[in-house]
Scaffold this active site. Structure first.
Site, PDB file in Angstrom:
ATOM      1  N   HIS A 167      -7.087   7.786   1.219  1.00 45.97           N
ATOM      2  CA  HIS A 167      -5.944   7.077   0.889  1.00 45.97           C
ATOM      3  C   HIS A 167      -5.840   5.894   1.528  1.00 45.97           C
ATOM      4  O   HIS A 167      -6.338   5.957   2.746  1.00 45.97           O
ATOM      5  CB  HIS A 167      -4.544   8.027   1.241  1.00 45.97           C
ATOM      6  N   ASP A 223       0.843  -1.269  -0.045  1.00 49.27           N
ATOM      7  CA  ASP A 223       0.062   0.054   0.258  1.00 49.27           C
ATOM      8  C   ASP A 223       0.776   1.289   0.036  1.00 49.27           C
ATOM      9  O   ASP A 223       1.810   1.178   0.563  1.00 49.27           O
ATOM     10  CB  ASP A 223      -1.067   0.126   1.220  1.00 49.27           C
ATOM     11  N   SER A 224       0.511   2.372  -0.529  1.00 44.14           N
ATOM     12  CA  SER A 224       1.119   3.653  -0.842  1.00 44.14           C
ATOM     13  C   SER A 224       2.514   3.448  -1.156  1.00 44.14           C
ATOM     14  O   SER A 224       2.753   2.966  -2.338  1.00 44.14           O
ATOM     15  CB  SER A 224       0.975   4.223   0.606  1.00 44.14           C
ATOM     16  N   ALA A 225       3.590   4.160  -0.335  1.00 43.93           N
ATOM     17  CA  ALA A 225       4.993   3.795  -0.828  1.00 43.93           C
ATOM     18  C   ALA A 225       5.228   2.297  -0.834  1.00 43.93           C
ATOM     19  O   ALA A 225       6.087   1.918  -1.994  1.00 43.93           O
ATOM     20  CB  ALA A 225       5.858   4.261   0.141  1.00 43.93           C
TER      21      ALA A 225
END
Length: 296
Positions: A263, A138-140
């Site tokens: 997010h 997830d995300s980075a």
């Protein structure tokens, strides 16, 4: 997603000051996410994979032969394997697969390519065990999952048969329009946050390097991908543009976009209906491709 669910989900997150020290940001993130209950059927076992600390995640009754390498988010500067388990464990529960959530090194103490080196080392070690190794993040961590596949391809390694990424950060040049026009909608991040993360992680390295910005890479030959993203986030365009580029280069890509979701909305399991549905969808997507199945 009801208005009440959206408001409750937003109440769990705030736009922290990006000028805080890494230690302060890590402590704040851990306070909000590191002790969420996973369920009595989940066992977390500290381990080492390819020389990198990790948590082995298993669910009672799971019997799948494959393993998911899970890479947590946090701008390459915060987050932990335990926080990653919040998303990995529900997928394990629904697929019967095993997962390993990696405690990769963080910036600014360990800048690029430390996180990538750790992820690739773990991927190699898991492959050596002879099991199918899937990648998720997830995300980075989503961007890192994509970069790990590109690095594996560069080294001539067998690519994972499938990958799932949630709100992935794919462009460290920060060129997506949503980086600015979604700033007021995103309850967690602004451009300022990602500028700080880029400075900490890249430490002067070229943000156009494909292993930092997978969006800019040749994506030909990547395995089937599932990308999930919400519209209330500055990283929206990182997913939309990556999915379009992947499709143009003949990659089998599925893109789920949820209106109004923040997010990595999957963290809101049990709070937002869409979070539960998203993780069920991810598990079913993997199962339909022959990985995992019902938990015994």
């Amino acid at each position: 997603m009801s208005r009440e669910q959206r408001a409750l989900a937003r109440s769990f997150i705030t736009k922290g000051d990006p000028r805080r020290t890494p230690e302060e940001q890590r402590a704040s993130f851990a306070a909000g996410f590191a002790d969420r209950p996973l369920g009595d059927d989940v066992t977390l076992t500290p381990t080492t994979v390819g020389g990198v600390p990790a948590l082995d995640i298993s669910v009672e009754g799971s019997n799948g032969d494959g393993v998911i390498l899970y890479l947590h988010g946090g701008g390459y500067m915060i987050g932990s394997a335990r926080i990653g388990a919040n998303i990995a464990a529900p997928i394990v529960r629904q697929t019967g697969l095993r997962a390993v959530s990696l405690e990769y090194r963080l910036a600014p103490e360990h800048p690029f390519p430390a996180a990538l080196d750790d992820a690739l080392a773990a991927y190699k070690a898991l492959q050596d065990n002879g099991r199918d190794v899937l990648i998720a993040g997830d995300s980075a961590g989503g961007g890192l999952a994509l970069a790990t596949m590109l690095a594996a391809r560069r080294e001539g390694l067998r690519l994972p048969p499938a990958a799932v990424v949630f709100s992935p950060w794919t462009d460290m040049t920060l060129s997506g329009a949503s980086m600015d026009n979604r700033g007021d909608l995103d309850p967690l991040f602004s451009r300022e946050h990602f500028v700080a993360y880029v400075d900490a992680y890249l430490a002067g390295h070229d943000p156009k390097d494909e292993l930092a910005s997978p969006l800019l890479a040749d994506l030909t030959g990547l395995p089937p991908l599932l990308i999930q993203v919400g519209t209330a986030e500055v990283l929206l365009d990182d997913s939309l543009r990556f999915a379009a580029r992947a499709a143009e280069q003949e990659v089998d890509v599925s893109l789920d976009v949820v209106a109004g979701a923040p997010h990595v909305y999957q963290f809101n399991l049990g709070v937002m209906d869409e979070a539960d549905a998203a993780l069920t969808r991810a598990a079913q997507w993997l199962t339909q491709r022959g990985f995992g199945g019902a938990v015994a």
